[in-house]
Design a protein around this motif. Structure first.
Motif, short mmCIF file in Angstrom:
data_model
loop_
_atom_site.label_atom_id
_atom_site.label_comp_id
_atom_site.label_asym_id
_atom_site.label_seq_id
_atom_site.Cartn_x
_atom_site.Cartn_y
_atom_site.Cartn_z
N PHE A 15 31.76 -0.03 30.76
CA PHE A 15 32.67 1.15 30.41
C PHE A 15 32.82 1.58 28.90
N ALA A 16 31.98 0.83 28.04
CA ALA A 16 32.14 1.30 26.88
C ALA A 16 31.64 2.60 26.50
N PRO A 17 30.85 3.09 27.44
CA PRO A 17 30.62 5.01 27.58
C PRO A 17 31.80 5.53 27.71
N ASP A 18 32.94 5.16 28.54
CA ASP A 18 33.85 5.79 28.60
C ASP A 18 35.06 5.63 27.55
N GLY A 19 34.69 4.84 26.59
CA GLY A 19 35.54 4.74 25.58
C GLY A 19 36.64 3.46 25.62
N ILE A 20 36.54 2.86 26.74
CA ILE A 20 37.27 1.53 27.13
C ILE A 20 36.65 0.37 26.65
N THR A 21 37.34 -0.24 25.80
CA THR A 21 37.03 -1.43 24.91
C THR A 21 37.22 -2.81 25.62
N ILE A 22 36.49 -3.81 26.16
CA ILE A 22 36.70 -4.70 26.75
C ILE A 22 36.16 -6.01 25.95
N ASN A 23 37.16 -7.04 25.54
CA ASN A 23 36.44 -8.19 24.96
C ASN A 23 37.37 -9.40 25.40
N GLY A 24 37.00 -10.27 24.79
CA GLY A 24 37.47 -11.77 25.26
C GLY A 24 37.72 -12.43 24.05
N ILE A 25 38.96 -13.39 24.19
CA ILE A 25 39.11 -14.39 22.79
C ILE A 25 38.85 -15.74 23.66
N ALA A 26 37.93 -16.64 23.13
CA ALA A 26 37.82 -18.02 23.92
C ALA A 26 38.12 -19.22 22.88
N ASP A 55 42.46 -3.19 17.41
CA ASP A 55 42.82 -2.41 16.64
C ASP A 55 41.51 -1.38 16.49
N GLU A 56 41.81 -0.08 16.31
CA GLU A 56 40.67 0.51 16.36
C GLU A 56 39.55 0.56 15.31
N LYS A 57 39.83 -0.31 14.45
CA LYS A 57 38.80 -0.54 13.29
C LYS A 57 37.66 -1.65 14.05
N ALA A 58 38.01 -2.35 15.06
CA ALA A 58 37.07 -2.99 15.98
C ALA A 58 36.36 -2.51 17.08
N LYS A 59 36.67 -1.26 17.23
CA LYS A 59 36.00 -0.54 18.32
C LYS A 59 34.18 -0.79 18.55
N MET A 60 33.74 -1.27 17.75
CA MET A 60 32.34 -1.41 17.82
C MET A 60 32.06 -2.84 18.09
N ILE A 61 33.10 -3.71 18.45
CA ILE A 61 33.09 -5.19 19.08
C ILE A 61 33.51 -4.70 20.61
N CYS A 62 32.45 -4.89 21.31
CA CYS A 62 32.51 -4.67 22.87
C CYS A 62 31.94 -5.38 23.71
N GLY A 63 32.48 -6.00 24.93
CA GLY A 63 31.83 -7.16 25.49
C GLY A 63 31.49 -8.24 25.17
N GLU A 64 32.40 -8.66 23.85
CA GLU A 64 31.96 -10.11 23.40
C GLU A 64 33.56 -10.92 23.75
N SER A 65 33.28 -12.34 23.95
CA SER A 65 34.26 -13.07 23.83
C SER A 65 34.09 -14.15 22.59
N ILE A 66 35.08 -13.96 21.76
CA ILE A 66 34.92 -14.62 20.39
C ILE A 66 35.48 -15.99 20.55
N ILE A 67 34.83 -16.97 20.03
CA ILE A 67 35.31 -18.19 20.29
C ILE A 67 36.10 -18.60 19.04
N ILE A 68 37.04 -19.06 19.18
CA ILE A 68 37.92 -19.67 17.95
C ILE A 68 38.30 -21.20 18.08
N ASP A 69 37.71 -22.00 17.71
CA ASP A 69 37.88 -23.61 17.98
C ASP A 69 37.42 -24.50 16.83
N GLY A 70 37.33 -24.08 15.65
CA GLY A 70 37.10 -25.03 14.64
C GLY A 70 35.79 -25.74 15.03
N ALA A 71 34.73 -25.19 15.52
CA ALA A 71 33.66 -25.41 15.67
C ALA A 71 33.36 -26.75 16.81
#
Length: 243
Positions: free
Chosen positions: A170-181, A223-239
């Protein structure tokens, strides 16, 4: 003004994300199972926060609830899929795995995977119908990046895969989908309570993550500034998940 829905927002990560959104001026519908708890949170966070009862295991109601939230807010730009549960038994030991029941398995899958799929489905339908280039954020888990032993890990690896697939679709439709892990976070869900030590000897960074740290990352991804991050699941776990 952004208009957001946050599931599982009565405590923990969902509460922290709802709080940050409110502080940033968004109008929000928060969901959970207990109306009294939700009303208390809404009063604390401000008049721009509206409580709505929705048990995430009732994923067959996703379209109804998404449309209801949109009606309450007169629109919907942001959906945060946060609601999640652990398995009743440990899935990191043989005894827990060998005694997991079909109900225990399905309960976890219903909330952590099926609800993610059908909430995304309903949200994307609404956004496409109304020409909204919105954001969907799924709270996945660092467990989705590791070998799977049971229902929790399995549900989170599925949620991570769905985030990637739908993000691309759905990125071509301008819908941004991400995850936080997240890895281990200082929440009641992880048996951490106010006043407990933040130290964690299995995390290379040496401590639990905080709900505010997760919420800060959420704000950036929404945020609009992060629109190019798309389809990612960002890990936040101190390694924690690096092997």
């Amino acid at each position: 003004m952004k208009k957001a829905l946050v599931t599982g927002a009565s405590r923990g990560i969902g509460y922290a994300i709802a709080k940050k959104l409110s502080q940033n001026g968004s109008a929000i519908v928060i969901t959970g199972r207990n109306i009294k708890t939700l009303e208390s949170v809404a009063r604390e966070l401000g008049e721009n926060v509206i409580p709505m009862v929705w048990d995430a295991s009732e994923f067959d109601k996703a379209e109804e609830k998404i449309n209801k939230a949109a009606d309450m807010l007169d629109g919907l730009d942001i959906v945060v899929n946060n609601a999640g549960i652990f398995a009743q038994r440990s899935e990191w030991d043989k005894n827990g795995l060998l005694n997991t029941t079909t109900k225990e398995w399905q309960d976890v899958m219903n909330v952590n995977a099926s609800a993610v799929f059908f909430t995304m489905q309903a949200s994307v339908k609404y956004m496409l119908k109304n020409n909204i280039k919105g954001n969907i954020l799924n709270i996945t888990s660092a467990a989705g990046e590791e070998p799977v032993y049971g229902a929790y890990g399995g549900s989170k690896i599925l949620a991570t895969g769905l985030t990637r697939g739908w993000g691309k679709m759905f990125a071509p439709d301008g819908i941004t989908i991400n995850g936080i892990a997240p890895g281990p976070v200082a929440t009641e869900m992880n048996n951490w309570h106010e006043g407990d030590s933040m130290e964690h000897d299995r995390i290379p960074y040496g401590r639990f993550a905080t709900i505010d740290e997760i919420a800060e990352l959420a704000m950036y991804l929404l945020d609009e500034k992060a629109k190019m991050i798309c389809g990612e699941s960002i890990i936040i776990d101190g390694a924690y998940s690096i092997r």
